[in-house]
Design a protein around this motif. Structure first.
Motif: not given
Length: 508
Positions: A31-35, A40-46, A131-138, A144-146
């Protein structure tokens, strides 16, 4: 060699064994390796590219663990930010390093707006709290899921993998560049010599992961495979409960933490017999405390490590040497297999056995240099040796005895405080004519930060006023715990304050 090798090995050999435990969250190696691959994919995406700095300002957690590996998975440089610093110090490190992406948790999300203003190069903030991400933050979990998992770039060798900022004798922090090869060499050398974690064991991660010592303890268990239990911060209650609830077998602590655990009022009600390794470092430890700790953890092998951020662990004192007692218990031990050290005079000439000089080291374990500071790097690494700034001597059997810190560093409660940083802050007060900051013995903290002050004629200031002033400029733990006012300082013929005289007069 590359730092993500640990995770690949876990997936191949122990995919369904719990790898991380944080509160109620338990995740297996698979599970950790998948996450990690998805993050890492998200980092590349941003927009994160190989060599970019990805920062984190957070308390310990399983997400901190994933962030380390995701940064390396993309070929980026992991930059943990010291959570105990003031916003000005944090911003300095972010600006100096050119960090573009910063993760923050619940504890530090309120600082995000100020840090963004002070460090405009931080273009993306990622919320890694619960919690819930504050405005202006990812949102971390949405990233991870996206995103789909991406392949590990396996960027290792002599490329920089970790950037740790340490206090500066010139008054500003400096970024220590640690390579994949250097980190792996040092960690494997230390683990081989001291057996700091056993295969399949359960390690407690409670020291803050922006410290090299905490990173070394965390990676020791990763190296051989096992489970990691994360505590956001150190508390004696938290350590005792984690040992009881999760079957912890290995703990890494600084001496003041050991003392607080042993002195906890409910200590006797906890069974610590399952702990088989206690690793400590960060400050000298009285023999009486060690004996108390060895009784408290009756089945544990004790290991002391000596080193610094720039070099990793240089020497270790093994359990057998602890048991032997005598003079050895006051030493830092002997070098681990991949490490070479020497003691030299001010002209860098080797000194004979028993003579005090500066401790120097060389080998693949040492840093690549200071970020953006080629002249300081050249001076520190002159002659091919890393000059530690620590004073000590070697005995006839190669045991290292550390006797002084040549750069006037103070270790209080396991935290490094450089006197120049505190002196710079104190000197900014209009009533201070001159000052000197030294470490003096303290029963609880090992050392405490003590300021000796000469006031300007016609001015006044109280100790509390000066303490409050310094806290506006530097982290609270660096502020002097005690302040002393004097009429004049002891000076050398060239007008330099003689700190040794100040220390010697206050040893009692």
């Amino acid at each position: 060699m590359y730092l993500t090798q640990f995770l690949h090995r876990v997936v191949q050999q122990y995919p369904d064994r719990p790898l991380t435990i944080c509160g109620d969250r338990i995740r297996t190696g698979r599970q950790v390796a998948d996450r990690v691959a998805r993050l890492a994919g998200a980092f590349q995406g941003i927009g994160v590219e190989a060599g970019d700095r990805v920062g984190i300002l957070a308390l310990n957690s399983d997400r901190y663990h994933e962030w380390f590996y995701a940064s390396w998975w993309t070929g980026a440089i992991a930059h943990p930010v010291n959570t105990r610093w003031s916003p000005a110090e944090m911003a300095y490190a972010l600006n100096d390093s050119g960090t573009g992406v910063l993760l923050v948790d619940d504890a530090f999300a309120p600082l995000a707006a100020e840090l963004r203003e002070r460090a405009p190069g931080v273009h993306t903030l990622v919320y890694c709290g619960d919690g819930t991400a504050p405005d202006g933050m990812l949102d971390y979990e949405q990233l991870v899921t996206g995103f789909e998992p991406v392949p590990d770039v396996r960027r290792g060798g002599d490329t920089v993998g970790l950037l740790l900022y340490t206090g500066g004798t010139t008054g500003t922090p400096k970024g220590v560049m640690l390579t994949h090869r250097g980190l792996l060499t040092g960690m494997m050398s230390s683990a081989l010599y001291s057996s700091s974690a056993r295969p399949g064991g359960v390690s407690l991660v409670t020291a803050p992961l922006f410290h090299f010592g905490a990173v070394a303890g965390w990676q020791a268990q990763n190296l051989v495979g096992g489970t990691l239990v994360f505590l956001p911060t150190f508390t004696p209650d938290g350590v005792l409960r984690a040992v009881r609830d999760h079957g912890v077998t290995s703990v890494t602590l600084v001496p003041v933490m050991v003392q607080m655990v042993c002195n906890h009022p409910d200590f006797a009600s906890y069974d610590l017999s399952g702990v088989d390794r206690v690793i400590y470092g960060g400050a000298g430890s009285p023999e009486s405390l060690l004996r108390q700790a060895m009784k408290a953890f009756p089945n544990a092998r004790f290991t002391q490590g000596f080193g610094q951020t720039e070099s990793g662990v240089l020497t270790a004192l093994t359990h057998e040497e602890h048991v032997a007692g005598g003079e050895l218990i006051r030493s830092g031990g002997r070098t681990t297999p991949a490490v070479e050290i020497a003691v030299v005079d001010p002209e860098d000439r080797p000194l004979p056995v028993g003579e005090v000089g500066e401790i120097v080291t060389r080998g693949d374990h040492v840093m690549a240099g200071y970020w953006g500071k080629p002249e300081l790097t050249a001076e520190t690494m002159r002659g091919g040796w890393l000059h530690t700034g620590d004073g000590g001597y070697l005995d006839e059997n190669g045991y290292l005895f550390v006797v002084d810190r040549l750069k006037d560093m103070i270790i209080t409660g396991g935290e490094n405080v450089y006197s120049a940083e505190v002196e710079n802050a104190l000197s900014a007060h209009p009533s201070v004519a001159s000052c000197a900051v030294i470490g003096v013995p303290d029963e609880h903290w090992g050392e405490r930060v003590h300021a000796v002050i000469v006031l300007r004629p016609g001015t006044t200031a109280t100790a509390e006023e000066l303490r409050a002033h310094t806290k506006t400029l530097i982290a609270g733990y660096k502020a002097p715990r005690t302040v002393e006012f004097v009429d004049e300082m002891p000076l050398s013929p060239v007008g330099k304050i003689l700190k040794r005289e100040l220390r010697d007069a206050r040893k009692g």
